[in-house]
Structure formats: C-alpha cells, structure tokens
Scaffold this motif. Structure first.
Motif, PDB file in Angstrom:
ATOM      1  N   LEU A  66       0.834  -1.205   0.000  1.00  0.00           N
ATOM      2  CA  LEU A  66       0.000   0.000   0.000  1.00  0.00           C
ATOM      3  C   LEU A  66       0.866   1.251   0.000  1.00  0.00           C
ATOM      4  N   ASP A  67       1.954   1.221   0.749  1.00  0.00           N
ATOM      5  CA  ASP A  67       2.855   2.384   0.775  1.00  0.00           C
ATOM      6  C   ASP A  67       3.523   2.600  -0.576  1.00  0.00           C
ATOM      7  N   ALA A  68       3.915   1.508  -1.248  1.00  0.00           N
ATOM      8  CA  ALA A  68       4.547   1.640  -2.563  1.00  0.00           C
ATOM      9  C   ALA A  68       3.580   2.246  -3.573  1.00  0.00           C
ATOM     10  N   VAL A  69       2.318   1.843  -3.503  1.00  0.00           N
ATOM     11  CA  VAL A  69       1.304   2.392  -4.399  1.00  0.00           C
ATOM     12  C   VAL A  69       1.105   3.876  -4.120  1.00  0.00           C
ATOM     13  N   HIS A  70       0.996   4.231  -2.835  1.00  0.00           N
ATOM     14  CA  HIS A  70       0.797   5.639  -2.473  1.00  0.00           C
ATOM     15  C   HIS A  70       1.978   6.490  -2.923  1.00  0.00           C
ATOM     16  N   THR A  71       3.180   5.996  -2.705  1.00  0.00           N
ATOM     17  CA  THR A  71       4.368   6.749  -3.103  1.00  0.00           C
ATOM     18  C   THR A  71       4.413   6.947  -4.609  1.00  0.00           C
ATOM     19  N   TYR A  72       4.119   5.896  -5.356  1.00  0.00           N
ATOM     20  CA  TYR A  72       4.137   6.024  -6.818  1.00  0.00           C
ATOM     21  C   TYR A  72       3.108   7.047  -7.294  1.00  0.00           C
ATOM     22  N   LEU A  73       1.893   6.954  -6.784  1.00  0.00           N
ATOM     23  CA  LEU A  73       0.819   7.830  -7.260  1.00  0.00           C
ATOM     24  C   LEU A  73       1.017   9.281  -6.835  1.00  0.00           C
ATOM     25  N   THR A  74       1.784   9.508  -5.790  1.00  0.00           N
ATOM     26  CA  THR A  74       1.960  10.882  -5.309  1.00  0.00           C
ATOM     27  C   THR A  74       3.311  11.482  -5.672  1.00  0.00           C
ATOM     28  N   THR A  75       4.170  10.687  -6.326  1.00  0.00           N
ATOM     29  CA  THR A  75       5.491  11.232  -6.678  1.00  0.00           C
ATOM     30  C   THR A  75       5.901  10.992  -8.116  1.00  0.00           C
ATOM     31  N   THR A  76       5.331   9.983  -8.778  1.00  0.00           N
ATOM     32  CA  THR A  76       5.904   9.539 -10.051  1.00  0.00           C
ATOM     33  C   THR A  76       4.873   9.301 -11.138  1.00  0.00           C
ATOM     34  N   ASN A  77       3.623   9.172 -10.832  1.00  0.00           N
ATOM     35  CA  ASN A  77       2.595   8.688 -11.752  1.00  0.00           C
ATOM     36  C   ASN A  77       2.667   9.341 -13.128  1.00  0.00           C
ATOM     37  N   ALA A  78       2.924   8.502 -14.142  1.00  0.00           N
ATOM     38  CA  ALA A  78       2.965   8.952 -15.533  1.00  0.00           C
ATOM     39  C   ALA A  78       2.818   7.719 -16.416  1.00  0.00           C
ATOM     40  N   ASN A  79       2.772   7.940 -17.728  1.00  0.00           N
ATOM     41  CA  ASN A  79       2.697   6.811 -18.646  1.00  0.00           C
ATOM     42  C   ASN A  79       4.097   6.254 -18.895  1.00  0.00           C
ATOM     43  N   ALA A  80       4.150   4.965 -19.158  1.00  0.00           N
ATOM     44  CA  ALA A  80       5.437   4.312 -19.394  1.00  0.00           C
ATOM     45  C   ALA A  80       5.732   4.259 -20.887  1.00  0.00           C
ATOM     46  N   GLY A  81       6.983   4.565 -21.245  1.00  0.00           N
ATOM     47  CA  GLY A  81       7.404   4.454 -22.632  1.00  0.00           C
ATOM     48  C   GLY A  81       6.773   5.468 -23.559  1.00  0.00           C
ATOM     49  N   ARG A  82       6.252   6.564 -23.006  1.00  0.00           N
ATOM     50  CA  ARG A  82       5.559   7.545 -23.837  1.00  0.00           C
ATOM     51  C   ARG A  82       6.154   8.951 -23.737  1.00  0.00           C
ATOM     52  N   GLY A  83       7.032   9.181 -22.767  1.00  0.00           N
ATOM     53  CA  GLY A  83       7.573  10.523 -22.585  1.00  0.00           C
ATOM     54  C   GLY A  83       9.031  10.472 -22.179  1.00  0.00           C
ATOM     55  N   THR A  84       9.686  11.664 -22.154  1.00  0.00           N
ATOM     56  CA  THR A  84      11.100  11.733 -21.783  1.00  0.00           C
ATOM     57  C   THR A  84      11.323  12.567 -20.536  1.00  0.00           C
ATOM     58  N   TYR A  85      10.259  13.060 -19.909  1.00  0.00           N
ATOM     59  CA  TYR A  85      10.404  13.850 -18.683  1.00  0.00           C
ATOM     60  C   TYR A  85      10.609  12.891 -17.503  1.00  0.00           C
ATOM     61  N   PRO A  86      11.073  13.382 -16.362  1.00  0.00           N
ATOM     62  CA  PRO A  86      11.487  12.494 -15.257  1.00  0.00           C
ATOM     63  C   PRO A  86      10.408  11.549 -14.763  1.00  0.00           C
ATOM     64  N   TRP A  87       9.164  12.013 -14.599  1.00  0.00           N
ATOM     65  CA  TRP A  87       8.135  11.101 -14.092  1.00  0.00           C
ATOM     66  C   TRP A  87       7.921   9.937 -15.061  1.00  0.00           C
ATOM     67  N   ALA A  88       7.872  10.248 -16.343  1.00  0.00           N
ATOM     68  CA  ALA A  88       7.673   9.188 -17.340  1.00  0.00           C
ATOM     69  C   ALA A  88       8.869   8.236 -17.354  1.00  0.00           C
ATOM     70  N   ASN A  89      10.075   8.803 -17.240  1.00  0.00           N
ATOM     71  CA  ASN A  89      11.259   7.940 -17.235  1.00  0.00           C
ATOM     72  C   ASN A  89      11.270   7.020 -16.019  1.00  0.00           C
ATOM     73  N   ARG A  90      10.902   7.566 -14.853  1.00  0.00           N
ATOM     74  CA  ARG A  90      10.882   6.728 -13.651  1.00  0.00           C
ATOM     75  C   ARG A  90       9.808   5.640 -13.759  1.00  0.00           C
TER      76      ARG A  90
END
Length: 424
Positions: A66-90
């Motif tokens: 649950l903590d991993a999900v919360h951290t991802y959604l509040t710090t990194t959430n983006a589409n994968a393989g679609r952008g070059t900005y940091p959130w998408a890269n992470r």
C-alpha cells in the motif's frame, strides 16, 4: 472422488507421494514470526472480529504494498514508454524493473533470453498464449493435453484455440489430462502412456484451486518428454509457496515454458498479472495487437509484493499455511457431517503424503454450501461457497473452500472448527 480419465492400474511412482517431509512443529516454531507479519496487514488488524479465509480468490495487501502504491501515485505517476520527462522515465524504469523482479522471484536460470509480459491476470495471460502463440506453434494433426478438472481459465482458452485453428483448416486433438482417482493429482504414469510424438503442448496447474494439492509438475516433464511445451497456471502458487525455474536444494526444478499468474493472489493490486516465457521451444511469445497503456500502478504494486514476499520468506509462508491446513483437516475429518474433497490419505496429522497447500474444500451432508457460507459469515468467517469455476470433469456440486495465508492464525482455525462442529 472419481475424475473422468483416471487410471487405477499399478503405480510405480505414486503421484501424490510425499516429496518433502511434513513439518509437525511449524505452528510452534513460526508463531512469533507469523504474529509480526500479521500486524503488517491493515485490513486484518482493523477487523479483529473477522477471519478472512478466501485467499485463493484474492490475497490481502501488506502495508509495504500500500505504501509503494501511495508513493508512486503521489510522486511519479505517468505513462510508461511515452515521454522523456522524469516522471515518465521513472515509470518506464519501474515497469522494466518489475520484469526483472518477476524473473528473480521465479529463480529464472537464463534471464537474458526469457520474456516477461504483464497482463490483467492469469485468465488473460493464458488466453494470450492460446490465441497469440499456440496457433503459430501447432500443425494439422498435433495433440495438446488439457486438465479438464482444473480451473475453467486453464481449459476454455485451449478450446478456443482449437476452434480458431479449425476455422483455418488446422485440426488438432485435445486430449484430457489423466487424474489419479484417489487423490485428484495428475496421474503421471497414465500421462506418460498418453503422450506421444504428436503431443506438442501440455497445460498444467501448479496447485489445484479446489483440492489444494501440489500437482507435481516436475513429474509432468518426465512423463511427456523433453520436447513438449508445458504451460503452468501458477495462480495458486505464486506468493503461497516457492516456485523455482532452476530448482535447488529440496525444491524441484519447474522445467516449464510458460508461467502465468495473477498479482492480486500474490498480494498486489487487482488487474495485474504476468506471463513468463522461456523462449526455448517454439516461436517467441509476443502478445498480439497494440499494447496500449500498461497498468503501471498495478505493476508497481506487484514488484513491491514480490519484495515483501521474499523478505517474509515464501518457504516459511508455505510451512505455516500447510500446517494450518493440516490442523484443520485432521480435526474436520472426525466430524461425520462433513466430506472433505480431494485426497483422503492426506487428512491425518501423521499423513504419509503431502498435505494441502493451504486450500481445504468440503461439504456438509445436510446444509447446502451456499447456506453454509452465509452461516459462517454470521460467525465472522469469510469463505468461498460455490463450484469454484472448476471444469467439466471436476466437481459439479457446490462446496465451501477455506484458503489460508500467512495472516491467518491457529485461533481462527480452531474457532472455525468449533462452529462447524456445532452445525453437525
């Protein structure tokens, strides 16, 4: 129990015989470890009057997931393989890292050549193999072997592939997997007689979702030979017991070509699953069509769940749940009002054969299973009560299934037995 296609002749390699010793002291030796892990499940500790006993349907989630999900959604959430900005890269890195995490969890002996594809769960994964890969592999006159007493998800995709091939003028034979009448395990002796030079594909299950038995997949490879492709439905084993593609120690090697599982049964979020493909027999597995946006948050949760399971120790989880199931069956077998499905020899505390892997299914002789499920919930027990999506060669009548995990306790099992005894 009688299953169509069973073989009752003399067996030189008893399919249900014990490969590893039962552990009669697991409940005592692991009690402190188990209490510490139970405290990590917020939904369990937040509902102390309820006992969740439906882990074969979906597993509860530890706080780390649950903590991993919360951290991802509040710090990194983006589409994968679609952008070059940091959130998408992470996010892209998280998805690719999760593929490697699946390989490590399965003890993949050759991760440089295998492939991992994410799906919504076991059903979609099996269907992708059946429709996107199997038609490219089979030729007219080939044979496949299907377990018609297992979960419908490991039956209907292969029938669908058979129809698809027939529409293209390619006719294959679908042979029923033989079962041992006394246990519900695969009959590996009869399977060796059934498999022939045109046997190209075999669908198997690791742990049976009704009978709770380890289906001894390592013996399937010996029975069908080195060339047939084996597809493993691991929905009831990943997260519940060790699975090793390389083997090692007392753990047999799972010499299979596909491993398919659902994340939600392994403590990840729903809508997440994976197909691991060895890529050594037949064409490479590539799901058809445009892939679209992956379930990134589900994939993040799966990687976190596998981390948690490794840290907890899947081998200890297996010891705990097997011991709980043995305590349950050893007492329930003495209650005349109940019939326990599956291998009768495995019920006693001193059983000479392998015990149920945390799954016990039973019927009351006088109370319909649906009613029994409602009665048990009125006492605080959440169980499954229906026909459990079993295939046409399996049980047709409803039953009650108790499926255990690491957060379940001896006290819950004993309280359940007390309630069941009062209904006799």
């Amino acid at each position: 129990m009688t299953v169509p296609g069973t073989h009752d002749g003399p067996l030189t390699d008893e399919p249900y015989a014990l490969d590893q010793p039962n552990d009669p002291h697991a409940l005592d030796s692991l009690r402190a470890w188990q209490r510490a892990l139970r405290d990590q499940f917020p939904i369990i500790t937040g509902n102390p009057d309820l006992a969740y006993l439906d882990n074969a349907a979906t597993a509860q989630k530890p706080r780390a997931v649950l903590d991993a999900v919360h951290t991802y959604l509040t710090t990194t959430n983006a589409n994968a393989g679609r952008g070059t900005y940091p959130w998408a890269n992470r996010t892209t890195q998280a998805v690719e890292g999760a593929r490697d995490r699946v390989r490590r969890f399965l003890n993949d002996p050759d991760p440089g050549t295998s492939a991992v594809h994410f799906t919504s769960g076991t059903t979609e994964g099996l269907r992708a193999i059946a429709l996107d890969w199997l038609p490219r592999f089979l030729r007219d006159g080939d044979e496949i072997i299907v377990p018609f007493a297992d979960h419908e998800a490991n039956i209907s995709p292969w029938r669908e592939a058979e129809r698809l091939l027939a529409d293209r003028g390619v006719h294959i034979r679908v042979l029923p997997m033989p079962y041992q009448a006394s246990s519900g395990d695969y009959d590996h002796i009869a399977l060796a007689d059934l498999a022939g030079p045109r046997t190209r594909f075999v669908a198997v299950t690791h742990v049976h979702h009704v009978y709770g038995g380890d289906m001894n997949v390592h013996r399937v490879r010996r029975a069908v030979g080195p060339d047939a492709v084996i597809c493993l439905d691991a929905a009831q084993s990943i997260g519940h017991l060790p699975v090793s593609l390389a083997g090692g120690g007392e753990l047999p090697r799972a010499d299979v070509d596909f491993v398919v599982f659902s994340g939600h049964k392994a403590m990840a979020l729903p809508g997440t699953g994976a197909v691991w493909a060895r890529q050594a027999r037949g064409p490479a597995f590539v799901p058809g069509g445009w892939s679209g946006t992956p379930n990134t948050v589900g994939i993040v949760s799966l990687a976190a769940a596998l981390d948690w399971l490794d840290a907890a120790g899947v081998e200890r989880i297996e010891r705990w749940t097997v011991a709980l199931a043995a305590r349950f069956t050893d007492a329930l077998r003495h209650l005349a009002a109940y019939e326990i499905l599956g291998c009768r020899t495995s019920l006693a505390a001193d059983s000479p054969v392998q015990r149920r892997k945390g799954v016990v299914t039973f019927r009351h002789h006088g109370i319909p299973s649906g009613d029994l499920g409602f009665i048990l919930f009125s006492h605080g027990f959440m169980v499954r009560s229906d026909n459990h999506c079993q295939g046409s060669a399996g049980e047709s009548a409803g039953s009650v299934r108790v499926s255990l995990h690491v957060h379940n306790t001896v006290e819950e099992v004993d309280r359940l037995l007390s309630v069941l005894a009062s209904l006799g």
